[in-house]
Design a protein around this motif. Structure first.
Motif, PDB file in Angstrom:
ATOM      1  N   VAL A  51       0.867  -1.177   0.000  1.00  0.00           N
ATOM      2  CA  VAL A  51       0.000   0.000   0.000  1.00  0.00           C
ATOM      3  C   VAL A  51       0.900   1.222   0.000  1.00  0.00           C
ATOM      4  CG1 VAL A  51      -1.663   1.309   1.406  1.00  0.00           C
ATOM      5  CG2 VAL A  51      -1.882  -1.177   1.214  1.00  0.00           C
ATOM      6  N   VAL A  52       0.454   2.289  -0.638  1.00  0.00           N
ATOM      7  CA  VAL A  52       1.182   3.557  -0.591  1.00  0.00           C
ATOM      8  C   VAL A  52       0.213   4.623  -0.089  1.00  0.00           C
ATOM      9  CG1 VAL A  52       0.738   4.091  -3.023  1.00  0.00           C
ATOM     10  CG2 VAL A  52       2.675   5.142  -1.873  1.00  0.00           C
ATOM     11  N   GLY A  78      -4.607  -6.331   5.283  1.00  0.00           N
ATOM     12  CA  GLY A  78      -4.312  -5.636   4.040  1.00  0.00           C
ATOM     13  C   GLY A  78      -5.512  -5.205   3.230  1.00  0.00           C
ATOM     14  N   ASP A  79      -6.729  -5.414   3.743  1.00  0.00           N
ATOM     15  CA  ASP A  79      -7.935  -4.999   3.029  1.00  0.00           C
ATOM     16  C   ASP A  79      -8.017  -3.467   3.081  1.00  0.00           C
ATOM     17  OD1 ASP A  79     -10.575  -4.258   2.301  1.00  0.00           O
ATOM     18  OD2 ASP A  79     -11.372  -6.190   3.003  1.00  0.00           O
ATOM     19  N   ASP A 108      -3.646   0.883  -3.512  1.00  0.00           N
ATOM     20  CA  ASP A 108      -2.997  -0.391  -3.794  1.00  0.00           C
ATOM     21  C   ASP A 108      -3.300  -0.689  -5.261  1.00  0.00           C
ATOM     22  OD1 ASP A 108      -5.589  -1.538  -3.956  1.00  0.00           O
ATOM     23  OD2 ASP A 108      -5.422  -2.580  -2.043  1.00  0.00           O
ATOM     24  N   PRO A 109      -2.831  -1.800  -5.805  1.00  0.00           N
ATOM     25  CA  PRO A 109      -3.050  -2.040  -7.241  1.00  0.00           C
ATOM     26  C   PRO A 109      -4.509  -2.138  -7.680  1.00  0.00           C
ATOM     27  CG  PRO A 109      -1.251  -3.382  -6.456  1.00  0.00           C
ATOM     28  CD  PRO A 109      -1.881  -2.763  -5.242  1.00  0.00           C
ATOM     29  N   GLY A 110      -5.433  -2.241  -6.730  1.00  0.00           N
ATOM     30  CA  GLY A 110      -6.840  -2.367  -7.095  1.00  0.00           C
ATOM     31  C   GLY A 110      -7.693  -1.148  -6.852  1.00  0.00           C
ATOM     32  N   PRO A 181       2.392  -2.346  -7.692  1.00  0.00           N
ATOM     33  CA  PRO A 181       3.587  -3.029  -7.211  1.00  0.00           C
ATOM     34  C   PRO A 181       4.840  -2.209  -7.498  1.00  0.00           C
ATOM     35  CG  PRO A 181       2.744  -4.144  -9.166  1.00  0.00           C
ATOM     36  CD  PRO A 181       1.765  -3.051  -8.823  1.00  0.00           C
ATOM     37  N   PRO A 182       5.876  -2.483  -6.706  1.00  0.00           N
ATOM     38  CA  PRO A 182       7.098  -1.655  -6.800  1.00  0.00           C
ATOM     39  C   PRO A 182       7.941  -1.992  -8.023  1.00  0.00           C
ATOM     40  CG  PRO A 182       7.379  -3.348  -5.148  1.00  0.00           C
ATOM     41  CD  PRO A 182       5.958  -3.458  -5.644  1.00  0.00           C
TER      42      PRO A 182
END
Length: 192
Positions: A51-52, A78-79, A108-110, A181-182
């Motif tokens: 997460v960022v 992580g949700d 996050d990616p979603g 993702p990084p």
């Protein structure tokens, strides 16, 4: 008694495209008409880099909220959405947290979410969200690039932050950019 100083100087932008979220933040901190810092770091990875998050507002308040948000991320495995809702609920109802003056942009990616102390958890329709003084400039540029180019999320974020820096006197071009993702982390601002 002195006159209260108004603090400005934050532009945080999030762009979500093709399963990659890029969050960028400028480095300028301004008090009144004086630039106090050029390379502040206003974004950071959370939850082991999955997460960022970026902040606009009072630094101490934002750091408190980062810690609280990461606690909720851990509690909800992580949700992102559930952690955001729980933080917004706590932020709005807790006597101490209610006084914190900041906004958070998390992704996050979603998904990409904007959180505020009024209990807001807002997911943009188009994968672009921004907070802070230069946020409207950065968001407008990012939306145009998202609609009319094939650029990646990090490329859009960097270009849009440059537009904001060109237009907003409270935004500079010392950008920190983190992707999830990084694929490629870009740290240009220091952590002091």
């Amino acid at each position: 008694m002195g006159v209260a100083t108004t603090w400005h100087g934050t532009t945080i932008l999030g762009v979500l495209r093709d399963g990659v979220v890029a969050v960028a933040g400028d480095g300028q901190v301004t008090a009144g008409d004086v630039v106090l810092k050029h390379r502040a770091r206003k974004i950071r990875p959370l939850f082991d880099g999955h997460v960022v998050a970026g902040f606009a507002g009072a630094v101490a308040d934002a750091l408190t909220l980062f810690d609280k948000f990461e606690q909720h991320l851990k509690a909800w495995d992580g949700d992102l959405r559930r952690a955001a809702v729980e933080l917004a609920r706590e932020w709005r109802t807790d006597r101490y947290l209610r006084r914190l003056e900041a906004q958070l942009l998390v992704g996050d990616p979603g998904q990409l979410l904007l959180l505020s102390g009024e209990g807001d958890v807002i997911e943009p329709d188009d994968g672009v969200a921004a907070i802070g003084t230069g946020g409207p400039y950065a968001a407008a540029a990012a939306r145009a690039l998202l609609r009319h180019t094939g650029l990646t999320a990090p490329q859009i974020a960097r270009a849009a932050m440059q537009v904001a820096a060109d237009l907003c006197i409270y935004t500079n071009d010392q950008v920190t950019l983190i992707t999830v993702p990084p694929e490629r982390q870009e740290y240009e601002a220091d952590d002091r």
